[in-house]
Design a protein around this motif. Structure first.
Motif, PDB file in Angstrom:
ATOM      1  N   GLN A 109       0.832  -1.203   0.000  1.00 34.82           N
ATOM      2  CA  GLN A 109       0.000   0.000   0.000  1.00 34.82           C
ATOM      3  C   GLN A 109       0.866   1.252   0.000  1.00 34.82           C
ATOM      4  O   GLN A 109       0.596   2.210  -0.735  1.00 34.82           O
ATOM      5  CB  GLN A 109      -0.923   0.016   1.221  1.00 34.82           C
ATOM      6  CG  GLN A 109      -1.844   1.248   1.270  1.00 34.82           C
ATOM      7  CD  GLN A 109      -2.717   1.282   2.513  1.00 34.82           C
ATOM      8  OE1 GLN A 109      -3.037   0.246   3.075  1.00 34.82           O
ATOM      9  NE2 GLN A 109      -3.082   2.477   2.949  1.00 34.82           N
ATOM     10  N   LEU A 110       1.907   1.252   0.807  1.00 35.87           N
ATOM     11  CA  LEU A 110       2.800   2.418   0.864  1.00 35.87           C
ATOM     12  C   LEU A 110       3.482   2.644  -0.476  1.00 35.87           C
ATOM     13  O   LEU A 110       3.706   3.791  -0.892  1.00 35.87           O
ATOM     14  CB  LEU A 110       3.843   2.235   1.964  1.00 35.87           C
ATOM     15  CG  LEU A 110       4.657   3.481   2.317  1.00 35.87           C
ATOM     16  CD1 LEU A 110       3.763   4.561   2.943  1.00 35.87           C
ATOM     17  CD2 LEU A 110       5.803   3.132   3.258  1.00 35.87           C
ATOM     18  N   GLU A 112       2.221   2.138  -3.352  1.00 38.78           N
ATOM     19  CA  GLU A 112       1.269   2.830  -4.218  1.00 38.78           C
ATOM     20  C   GLU A 112       1.176   4.307  -3.865  1.00 38.78           C
ATOM     21  O   GLU A 112       1.010   5.158  -4.747  1.00 38.78           O
ATOM     22  CB  GLU A 112      -0.123   2.182  -4.087  1.00 38.78           C
ATOM     23  CG  GLU A 112      -0.206   0.766  -4.642  1.00 38.78           C
ATOM     24  CD  GLU A 112       0.111   0.697  -6.125  1.00 38.78           C
ATOM     25  OE1 GLU A 112      -0.371   1.575  -6.874  1.00 38.78           O
ATOM     26  OE2 GLU A 112       0.847  -0.216  -6.538  1.00 38.78           O
ATOM     27  N   GLU A 113       1.292   4.605  -2.579  1.00 41.63           N
ATOM     28  CA  GLU A 113       1.107   5.977  -2.104  1.00 41.63           C
ATOM     29  C   GLU A 113       2.369   6.825  -2.207  1.00 41.63           C
ATOM     30  O   GLU A 113       2.287   8.037  -2.461  1.00 41.63           O
ATOM     31  CB  GLU A 113       0.642   5.953  -0.638  1.00 41.63           C
ATOM     32  CG  GLU A 113      -0.710   5.286  -0.426  1.00 41.63           C
ATOM     33  CD  GLU A 113      -1.031   5.099   1.041  1.00 41.63           C
ATOM     34  OE1 GLU A 113      -0.173   5.399   1.890  1.00 41.63           O
ATOM     35  OE2 GLU A 113      -2.153   4.632   1.342  1.00 41.63           O
ATOM     36  N   GLN A 114       3.528   6.220  -1.988  1.00 46.47           N
ATOM     37  CA  GLN A 114       4.775   6.997  -1.921  1.00 46.47           C
ATOM     38  C   GLN A 114       5.899   6.339  -2.732  1.00 46.47           C
ATOM     39  O   GLN A 114       6.956   6.030  -2.198  1.00 46.47           O
ATOM     40  CB  GLN A 114       5.228   7.172  -0.469  1.00 46.47           C
ATOM     41  CG  GLN A 114       4.252   7.910   0.409  1.00 46.47           C
ATOM     42  CD  GLN A 114       4.847   8.206   1.782  1.00 46.47           C
ATOM     43  OE1 GLN A 114       6.026   8.525   1.932  1.00 46.47           O
ATOM     44  NE2 GLN A 114       4.020   8.098   2.821  1.00 46.47           N
TER      45      GLN A 114
END
Length: 238
Positions: A109-110, A112-114
């Motif tokens: 998830q991280l 995808e975000e950063q």
């Protein structure tokens, strides 16, 4: 626990149930405390941590994260074991560790975000506890900046590793709790190197970690037959 999260609920519970022991150097986590200076110095020797933005994946109670922050890095530790993260946060508050934060988020998830947000990514003693280690490696590669470093550590899968890391460490010497490791989940260096290459990382080096159960001493060597670390790097974009 969502089926989309690359974590084994029983593994998370295993480490959460021990959370209050993370910072006791004589507890089940004694081996982590003992090997941490070796891991830290090796990483810092490859890429000076001071001033770097670092992500520690599967940080647990924060033993490595905390020590990297004290080397002058800006550290984010992530894990899915809630209790362990709370212990890490409390320890950072109590001891005044600078430039450190912890988040309960999956590495995928991280990523995808950063993406491409960190100079250094570490993922130590974690890959052998997840259902899909290749996915973790892929996410780590996505999170590091071009030219940045990704460090992994895990346990080899062979008869020697079974005898020392599982039979001896868990059942004979009782250094760590029984059931900490499952033989089928252990990862050969060639397999981890393949995961890294498939994720676009270049393998720059490796180190083995050895232990003398009589003296209690740990040291780094070229022997990767049991515990080992891999240094990889994301190529600079052309």
């Amino acid at each position: 626990m969502s089926n989309t999260i690359n974590a084994d609920p029983s593994e998370l519970e295993k480490f959460s149930s021990l959370a209050h022991h993370w910072w006791d150097p004589e507890s089940e986590f004694k081996p982590l405390h003992q090997i941490n200076p070796l891991r830290l110095d090796w990483i810092d020797g490859q890429v000076s941590l001071h001033g770097k933005r670092v992500l520690d994946v599967g940080c647990g109670g924060g033993i490595l994260s905390d020590s990297m922050a004290r080397k002058g890095a800006e550290v984010m530790g992530i894990d899915l074991a809630t209790k362990a993260l709370r212990v890490a946060q409390l320890h950072a508050l109590e001891t005044g560790t600078p430039n450190i934060q912890y988040h309960e988020v999956s590495v995928e998830q991280l990523a995808e975000e950063q993406p491409a947000s960190f100079d250094v990514v570490t993922c130590m003693e974690m890959l052998e506890h997840v259902p899909d280690p290749a996915s973790i490696v892929q996410a780590c590669a996505k999170l590091v900046k071009p030219g940045g470093w990704v460090f992994f550590s895990t346990i080899n899968r062979n008869a020697k590793a079974f005898g020392l890391a599982i039979v001896a460490a868990e059942y004979v010497l009782k250094m760590i709790p029984k059931g900490t490791h499952e033989y089928a989940k252990l990862i050969r260096p060639s397999e981890l190197a393949r995961f890294a290459r498939n994720a676009g990382l270049v393998v720059e080096g490796s180190k083995g970690m050895e232990h003398n159960p009589v003296s209690g001493r740990y040291w780094l060597s070229a022997d990767t037959s049991v515990n080992y670390m891999l240094a990889t790097r994301r190529p600079q974009e052309q």
